[in-house]
Design an enzyme around this catalytic site. Sequence first.
Site, PDB file in Angstrom:
ATOM      1  N   HIS A 112       0.698  -1.220   0.024  1.00 51.15           N
ATOM      2  CA  HIS A 112       0.078   0.125  -0.145  1.00 51.15           C
ATOM      3  C   HIS A 112       0.803   1.316  -0.176  1.00 51.15           C
ATOM      4  CE1 HIS A 112      -3.809  -2.254   0.654  1.00 51.15           C
ATOM      5  NE2 HIS A 112      -3.077  -2.966   1.555  1.00 51.15           N
ATOM      6  N   ASN A 121     -10.183  -2.865   2.950  1.00 55.63           N
ATOM      7  CA  ASN A 121      -9.910  -2.665   1.445  1.00 55.63           C
ATOM      8  C   ASN A 121     -11.228  -2.430   0.930  1.00 55.63           C
ATOM      9  OD1 ASN A 121      -7.244  -3.499   1.295  1.00 55.63           O
ATOM     10  ND2 ASN A 121      -7.893  -5.661   1.341  1.00 55.63           N
TER      11      ASN A 121
END
Length: 500
Positions: free
Chosen positions: A55, A128
């Site tokens: 990420h 997510n």
Amino acid sequence: MSNKPTLTTSAGAPVPSNKTTKTAGKRGPALLEDYQLIEKLAHQNRERIPERAVHAKGWGLQGKFTVTHDISQYTCADLFSQVGKQTEVLSRWSTVAGESGAADIERDVRGFSLKFYTEQGNWDLVGNNTPVFFVRDAFKFPDFIRTQKRHPKTNLRSPEAMFDFWAAQPESVHQVTILMSDRGIPKTPMHMNGYGSHTFSMWNKNGERFWVKFHFKTHQGHEHYTNEEAEHRIGKTREAYQEDLFSAIENGDYPKWTMFIQVMPEEEAGKQEYNPFDVTKVWPHDDYPLIEVGELEMNKNPENYFQMVENAAYSPSNVVPGIGFSPDKMLQARVWSYADAHRYRLGTHYEALPANAAKNSKINHYHKDGSMRFFTNDFDNPDAYYEPNQHNGPVANESVAEPPLKIDGDAARYDQVEEAIDYVQPRALYNLFSDEQKQRLYNNYAAAMGPCSDAVKERWYAVLEKVHPDYAKGVRLANEKLDSDVNAAPITDETPVIDN
């Protein structure tokens, strides 16, 4: 005399010149005593910090969460204590695989993380834009991430590694189906849902525990790019998400999401054909309907991106009384591994940085010293630097203890999971797609699997066959058509030829 403020050193002394290096005469070498030259260069060498291992590319906003419905029957968490209560929030959205300089619009899962600055401390929901994940056991997480990063020899992304790994993990087909569907490339973070993904727990003031799933439904509607549209946009800008998010806030178009929870009574866990703590599975809404909780509105661009977004450290270990964990294996590992990653990337006292410091609750702890301790932590009581002590130092509060977790069975290293169950929910999802959506799904697979070897393709077809024969057939035909089109393309002056 200018009215501008005087430039100073980092120690506060005024700087006489910020234009040229101090030298011995007009043509002489630089002088070692030009400490400001050395300071500027030395600081520049240290301006970057390690990017996140996963990420790395992200975008964030500040905003608020407002409770709109009473859920006190499920939780005693203070931020949900009354309708109308508002809590400050810091968000960060991200891609999973790309480095910090990667393009925003790539086919990838998006991170969806929220930090709630509650009156009981910070609560981090680290999720997510999909309700499931690729693997259910953290033991395989490092292996999975290696397939998303660069090949050690070619230094290129490797579809071969991705599909080779997924083919050996049948539970991954649920997430991969979502990834290769229309929702694989959201137009912006504003046009996607957010999910806690894992199963968490809540308990009320009577000590009753409930298993919960968190959902954030976008108000902006679901909008996505096709592969071709994404390529066109990336050709114009690699920073599309940052541009769109920043502009939306500056124009007063504040994105919103509605927060829902799914609730399962504690005693019902284990009565389903699926494991409710398996992060590769969803809870059917017919069995556990969405319960509305509140509204999330992101309405401010951080004044300094690095300070508030790059330094933001989200961890599932940041919970508040009334919200807890579950036997979800992935969640159990993330609880400690995320905080460990932040200590490596940001330092021992990362939670004292402005993005991570609790805003609405008093901090009292006995953590001491370490590098970059830029704050006092004796809390006006320097003699109370250990516990227990006789100096009225902070003590634990038993009243906020979590009720006992009901656990049965012996400790085991491996789950005994019937493989067939891993295909049930992907099959249901596949059957929901229209013919047009299925064809785009097949074509997206072909684009992603193009560089893969025939052996890996066959292994993945075998997985899809167990989901649905038409699924495997559609992806196979799309791959064969792509191969045929590539082989049939005539060589022209404009066609690049690779000479080995």
